[in-house]
Design a protein around this motif. Sequence first.
Motif, short mmCIF file in Angstrom:
data_model
loop_
_atom_site.label_atom_id
_atom_site.label_comp_id
_atom_site.label_asym_id
_atom_site.label_seq_id
_atom_site.Cartn_x
_atom_site.Cartn_y
_atom_site.Cartn_z
N ALA A 312 11.65 0.42 7.38
CA ALA A 312 11.74 0.17 5.93
C ALA A 312 10.35 0.07 5.33
CB ALA A 312 12.53 -1.12 5.68
N VAL A 313 9.43 -0.57 6.03
CA VAL A 313 8.04 -0.67 5.56
C VAL A 313 7.44 0.73 5.44
CG1 VAL A 313 5.71 -1.45 6.27
CG2 VAL A 313 7.66 -3.02 6.44
N CYS A 314 7.75 1.58 6.41
CA CYS A 314 7.18 2.94 6.40
C CYS A 314 7.73 3.75 5.21
CB CYS A 314 7.49 3.64 7.73
SG CYS A 314 6.50 5.11 7.90
N VAL A 315 9.00 3.61 4.93
CA VAL A 315 9.59 4.32 3.78
C VAL A 315 8.90 3.87 2.49
CG1 VAL A 315 11.71 4.46 2.42
CG2 VAL A 315 11.81 4.78 4.89
N ASP A 316 8.66 2.57 2.38
CA ASP A 316 7.95 2.01 1.22
C ASP A 316 6.53 2.59 1.15
OD1 ASP A 316 6.16 0.20 -0.18
OD2 ASP A 316 7.69 -1.36 -0.15
N MET A 317 5.86 2.67 2.31
CA MET A 317 4.48 3.19 2.32
C MET A 317 4.46 4.68 1.96
SD MET A 317 2.48 1.22 5.45
CE MET A 317 3.35 1.98 6.81
N ALA A 318 5.49 5.42 2.39
CA ALA A 318 5.54 6.85 2.05
C ALA A 318 5.68 7.00 0.53
CB ALA A 318 6.71 7.51 2.77
N LEU A 319 6.57 6.20 -0.05
CA LEU A 319 6.78 6.27 -1.49
C LEU A 319 5.51 5.89 -2.26
CD1 LEU A 319 8.70 6.52 -3.95
CD2 LEU A 319 9.18 4.07 -3.67
N THR A 320 4.88 4.81 -1.85
CA THR A 320 3.70 4.34 -2.59
C THR A 320 2.48 5.21 -2.32
OG1 THR A 320 3.54 2.64 -0.87
CG2 THR A 320 4.38 1.95 -3.00
N THR A 321 2.48 5.93 -1.19
CA THR A 321 1.41 6.91 -0.95
C THR A 321 1.55 8.05 -1.96
OG1 THR A 321 1.23 6.41 1.40
CG2 THR A 321 0.53 8.60 0.72
N ARG A 375 1.50 -7.08 -8.75
CA ARG A 375 0.50 -7.19 -7.67
C ARG A 375 0.81 -6.20 -6.55
NH1 ARG A 375 -1.44 -12.62 -9.23
NH2 ARG A 375 0.37 -13.71 -10.03
N LEU A 376 1.07 -4.98 -6.94
CA LEU A 376 1.50 -3.95 -5.99
C LEU A 376 0.28 -3.32 -5.33
CD1 LEU A 376 3.79 -1.93 -4.97
CD2 LEU A 376 3.10 -0.49 -6.86
N PRO A 377 0.14 -3.50 -4.00
CA PRO A 377 -0.99 -2.86 -3.34
C PRO A 377 -0.74 -1.35 -3.26
CG PRO A 377 0.06 -4.51 -1.91
CD PRO A 377 0.98 -4.27 -3.06
N LEU A 378 -1.77 -0.57 -3.57
CA LEU A 378 -1.69 0.89 -3.43
C LEU A 378 -2.89 1.35 -2.62
CD1 LEU A 378 -0.76 2.27 -6.99
CD2 LEU A 378 0.71 2.14 -4.97
N PRO A 379 -2.69 2.37 -1.78
CA PRO A 379 -3.85 2.86 -1.01
C PRO A 379 -4.84 3.58 -1.91
CG PRO A 379 -1.91 4.24 -0.62
CD PRO A 379 -1.46 3.11 -1.48
N VAL A 380 -6.11 3.44 -1.55
CA VAL A 380 -7.15 4.22 -2.21
C VAL A 380 -7.78 5.03 -1.09
CG1 VAL A 380 -9.31 4.17 -3.50
CG2 VAL A 380 -7.57 2.43 -3.93
N GLY A 381 -7.55 6.33 -1.10
CA GLY A 381 -7.96 7.15 0.03
C GLY A 381 -7.25 6.63 1.27
N ILE A 382 -7.95 6.69 2.40
CA ILE A 382 -7.41 6.10 3.63
C ILE A 382 -8.36 4.98 4.04
CG2 ILE A 382 -7.06 6.51 6.11
CD1 ILE A 382 -6.11 9.38 5.26
N GLY A 383 -7.85 3.74 4.10
CA GLY A 383 -8.68 2.63 4.55
C GLY A 383 -9.11 1.68 3.44
N ASP A 384 -8.53 1.83 2.26
CA ASP A 384 -8.88 0.90 1.18
C ASP A 384 -7.65 0.74 0.27
OD1 ASP A 384 -10.38 -0.83 -0.30
OD2 ASP A 384 -11.82 0.66 -1.02
N ALA A 385 -7.66 -0.30 -0.56
CA ALA A 385 -6.49 -0.55 -1.42
C ALA A 385 -6.89 -1.22 -2.71
CB ALA A 385 -5.48 -1.43 -0.67
#
Length: 413
Positions: A312-321, A375-385
Amino acid sequence: MTTPLRHLPTDSTRTASGGPVGNGLFTYSQQVESWVIRATKPVSYEIRITDDLFNPKRRDLLEAGERTTGPLRRFLVVDAKVNALHGNRIRAYFDHHEVDYHLHSVPAEETVKEFQTAAHIVREIDEFGIDRRNEPVIVIGGGVLMDIVGLVTSLYRRGTPFIRVPTTLIGLVDAGVGVKTGINFNGHKNRLGTYFPAELTLLDRSFLSTLEHRHISNGLAEILKIALIKDAALFTLLERHGDLLLEEKCQGLSSTGELAATEVLRRAIHGMLEELQPNLWEAKLERVVDYGHTFSPTVEMRALPSLLHGEAVCVDMALTTVLAARRGLVTRADRDRILALMSALGLPCWDPLLATPVLGEALRDAVRHRDGQQRLPLPVGIGDAIFVNDVEEEELEASVKELAELALVGGKR
Ligand SMILES: NC(=O)c1ccc[n+]([C@@H]2O[C@H](COP(=O)([O-])OP(=O)(O)OC[C@H]3O[C@@H](n4cnc5c(N)ncnc54)[C@H](O)[C@@H]3O)[C@@H](O)[C@H]2O)c1
Ligand SMILES: O=C(CO)[C@@H](O)[C@H](O)[C@H](O)[C@H](O)COP(=O)(O)O
Ligand SMILES: [Co+2]
């Protein structure tokens, strides 16, 4: 009319200004008849990497807890599958050291992470009887059992020490390293819980040898989370060796696999702790480790039992990516690398629940959980948010649509 209190400072001890008196840890003011009490509680807990934990020569499990006279007494709560697979050596260890123990086996998985299971464990502990300070409860199992037993011990006599022995990958890198305990309640993920550190956590990755591959992938999802938000080198390691880690279940069956498992686990745990330690009680609600945990709690509960936590976490990360890429925070090339890695790790990028009103509900619940802001964390590139507070339902819908197309084209569902 108020009666003067005999043991409290009289007016003669008040400050010249007539202000409150006290010793700095508490103050008493007659003006508003109030006591303000201040105290601090130091926290210290240890996470130790071990191997062959139940080798009779090892003493890690015996040394925790204060030593008293007479035989050691321990209440063990063991995941039922772990008991079936490893119970003989666990019992042999405690028998060898002449510990007076009771082993309580619990069939643990997400659907039983609830009140009744917790209450049953309390009853068993009560029946066995444990000393309040020096007979730590020992939990041996995955994230579900550790979360339940953490909650139980934090409540039992208002706090009884416990020791964790995680036996899943999520347990080793995530549930076993922080201080959060909890159970699901009223259809909501971790709705009841406490902050209560285990005094000692013993990490022995040999337990993973008996774990199903799907649960290794599940743990890799939380490792990928750390990589995405703060550790680009960890991401590269996962790209290079993720398939081997999965195949070998982090057991180091080849020399490359051994080096990769050691480095990936160490980086994941260390990265997690760097985020947790300064904010142990979550005074600050902007937490990068919440990445992948905005939509997933609701999706996971609605999908139960079909999606595991990490899935479920991965599905969320795919969407937010995808959402981050639409905002120009992540390049299309990096977006595709991330989605490809999810698939290579055996993880889903898509769930049919994404295309339903569940996402809106999830976001509203996350806003309540985070004190009124996304307070939604979003990735910035790879390795930052970064954190954002301005996601609208239309943007979510467009991201879902784009993810659906990408997942279909890449065969990543
Ligand atoms: N407290 C925290 O900070 C924290 C952090 C991350 C996750 N969690 C929680 O952890 C839970 C997920 O944990 P999990 O993935 O470990 O799930 P889990 O505890 O349900 O374990 C997964 C499955 O593996 C089995 N199992 C456990 N160890 C085994 C072994 N060595 N060999 C064979 N089978 C074994 C279990 O019986 C279960 O069926 C979620 O509820 C999540 O919310 C908590
Ligand atoms: O899943 C968990 C804890 O259950 C961890 O991976 C993660 O880092 C965070 O603790 C989650 O953000 C969950 O937090 P919460 O929603 O239970 O407050
Ligand atoms: Co999680």
